[in-house]
Design an enzyme around this catalytic site. Structure first.
Site, PDB file in Angstrom:
ATOM      1  N   THR A 336       0.846  -1.188   0.000  1.00  0.00           N
ATOM      2  CA  THR A 336       0.000   0.000   0.000  1.00  0.00           C
ATOM      3  C   THR A 336       0.883   1.240   0.000  1.00  0.00           C
ATOM      4  O   THR A 336       1.918   1.277   0.667  1.00  0.00           O
ATOM      5  CB  THR A 336      -0.951   0.013   1.216  1.00  0.00           C
ATOM      6  OG1 THR A 336      -1.783   1.173   1.162  1.00  0.00           O
ATOM      7  CG2 THR A 336      -0.195   0.001   2.529  1.00  0.00           C
ATOM      8  N   HIS A 389       2.298 -11.503  14.307  1.00  0.00           N
ATOM      9  CA  HIS A 389       3.338 -12.063  15.176  1.00  0.00           C
ATOM     10  C   HIS A 389       3.039 -13.502  15.591  1.00  0.00           C
ATOM     11  O   HIS A 389       3.904 -14.179  16.162  1.00  0.00           O
ATOM     12  CB  HIS A 389       3.465 -11.195  16.428  1.00  0.00           C
ATOM     13  CG  HIS A 389       4.819 -11.246  17.078  1.00  0.00           C
ATOM     14  ND1 HIS A 389       5.852 -12.012  16.595  1.00  0.00           N
ATOM     15  CD2 HIS A 389       5.308 -10.612  18.186  1.00  0.00           C
ATOM     16  CE1 HIS A 389       6.913 -11.857  17.384  1.00  0.00           C
ATOM     17  NE2 HIS A 389       6.606 -11.021  18.343  1.00  0.00           N
TER      18      HIS A 389
END
Length: 418
Positions: A336, A389
């Site tokens: 992006t 994560h």
């Protein structure tokens, strides 16, 4: 009487919102003609008539949410014949022939107008573009020897008619809401969220709630890329017919880094990690209706020109609302670019179920300390990597971003790979 139902759209789409009725009640339709535009979570699609006849009823209205299989309209296949019979019987039933004669020409002229519209030969894309621009197809001139109206003919038509219809549509809805007040008595406007905006909102919240999202940052010296583009942009455009932009460099760098850190090209399904052995890179595109992420398929197999062409085509389709469901599904990683709007630094949100997204930012000249301790003004860009994560360790995320930095600061390696 035949029923028109919401068709099967895609495996992941079960409902939509009626954005616009393209055929009014009482109008004639041919089999296959688009009768309404349906806004779904991802793209707008047209619902076509399965039968020829007269559309006698809209069972659902613009703005209504509808599900796949739900009846939205009814078509009378014998509608034209029934209309003619009615006109024949009216003179016998009425006692005032003078009034009948004055009224008779009105339906006749409407009928002639309808017949005239039906004689216009135009491609579906041309009809759709004409509706978007508010242009009467009868007024469009075409160079086609068979008289078929094409999208480019519509684009070249009168500009005044292009601007009049959208303006009227946009003014209509806010006017009713402008008189409302908040609890403190202050004037406010209320607008219903589009289905796409609702989906964007829910998916962004879902991504933050379901993923253990972290973001790591770095900065890239864009000097080498900017020099390379300056040296080769003219020959590149002359050869390939498209400009050499930054996105091809970043896409190539991402693909190369994903090969080294495969857990960033993965997703979680239940208690399994699915490592993707393909590189379908989503490129976020901002439109008037919100952010969409069309996918550049097999980016690892494309050269710089191929990537730039794909991005240009997808961006154009996104802005013209012509993206298909297939253009948006199945990406493995997303890029992006908030820099085109002036963003200096941001934290991009994951595009679930993907576990990584790279954020680009604006290029800003800054004083940098060079290896020999001299100070030079360099064009610098902050880059950000948000990652899940749960399966991506911090060490891998940081090294992934460092690898992208290295590739971008020495772009000749990317050219050799491409």
């Amino acid at each position: 009487m035949k029923e028109i139902k919401v068709p099967e759209l895609a495996e992941s789409i079960t409902e939509g919102t009626i954005a616009e009725w393209l055929v009014k009640e009482g109008e004639t339709v041919e089999k296959g003609d688009p009768i309404c535009e349906l806004e779904t979570d991802k793209v707008n699609v047209e619902v076509n008539a399965d039968y020829a006849g007269v559309l006698v009823e809209h069972t659902r209205q613009e703005g209504d949410d509808v599900e796949v299989g739900e009846v939205i309209a009814k078509i009378d296949e014998s509608g034209e014949a029934a209309s003619d019979n009615t006109n024949d019987k009216e003179p016998e039933a009425e006692e005032k022939p003078v009034q009948e004669e004055t009224k008779a020409p009105e339906p006749s002229s409407e009928s002639n107008k309808s017949d005239k519209d039906q004689k216009v030969v135009a491609s579906p894309a041309a009809r759709k573009r004409a509706r978007e621009l508010g242009i009467d197809l009868n007024s469009v001139k075409t160079a086609d020897p068979l008289g078929r109206v094409r999208p480019e003919d519509v684009e070249n038509s009168t500009k005044t008619s292009q601007s009049s219809k959208p303006a009227a549509k946009k003014e209509a809805k806010p006017a009713a809401a402008s008189s409302q007040q908040d609890p403190a008595g202050k004037p406010v406007k209320r607008e219903k969220m589009t289905r796409r905006r609702q989906t964007i909102a829910s998916r962004l919240v879902e991504a933050q709630q379901t993923a253990a999202m972290l973001t790591t940052f770095n900065e890239v010296d864009m000097t080498a890329i900017m020099n390379l583009r300056s040296e080769r942009k003219d020959k590149f455009q002359e050869k390939h017919g498209i400009k050499l932009g930054f996105m091809s460099f970043f896409t190539k760098a991402v693909v190369s880094a994903l090969r080294e850190f495969p857990y960033l090209n993965a997703e979680i399904q239940g208690n399994e990690i699915v490592l993707k052995e393909f590189y379908d890179i989503g490129i976020a595109v901002s439109t008037d209706d919100g952010l969409v992420v069309p996918v550049v398929r097999d980016a690892d197999r494309l050269d710089f020109a191929g990537i730039e062409s794909e991005i240009a085509d997808l961006g154009k389709k996104a802005r013209q609302k012509e993206l298909g469901i297939g253009d948006l599904q199945g990406g493995s990683f997303t890029i992006t670019n908030g820099g085109i709007f002036g963003s200096l630094l941001s934290t991009p949100i994951l595009n679930a179920p993907q576990v990584g997204i790279l954020g680009m930012h604006t290029i800003q000249k800054r004083a940098m300390v060079m290896p020999d301790d001299s100070i030079e003004v360099r064009p610098m860009m902050y880059i950000a990597l948000s990652y899940d994560h749960r399966i991506v360790d911090g060490k891998d995320a940081v090294q992934f971003l460092v690898r992208i930095k290295q590739l971008l600061e020495d772009p000749y390696d990317l050219l050799l790979e491409g």
